[in-house]
Write a protein that holds these residues in place. Structure first.
Motif: not given
Length: 82
Positions: A75, A42, A37, A32, A78
């Motif tokens: 994860t 999230v 992000i 993140c 992302l």
């Protein structure tokens, strides 16, 4: 006032670094921060509040087994982002 690094302020980053987290949560936090992000984004991916994700990342709470199982998948999603 805290300095901002990649959209996150240094106080938040320090809290994350000092937190007692599971390895999966630590990896999620790193991704993140590295990819900038936002916590609310999230939270939407998990279907939880932003406060819940913030608490996970800062070590205030631990994700339930249901959400812990989702962390590697989120994860990975992302990480695929540019």
């Amino acid at each position: 006032m805290s300095e901002r690094i990649r959209g996150y302020d240094t106080l938040f980053i320090r809290r994350v670094e000092d937190a007692d987290q599971t390895p999966a949560v630590m990896r999620l936090a790193d991704v993140c921060i590295e990819k900038n992000i936002a916590v609310p984004e999230v939270a939407d991916m998990f279907g939880v509040s932003r406060a819940t994700v913030y608490n996970w990342l800062t070590g205030r709470t631990t994700p339930s087994p249901r959400y812990s199982a989702l962390i590697p998948k989120v994860t990975a999603r992302l990480l695929k982002r540019k």
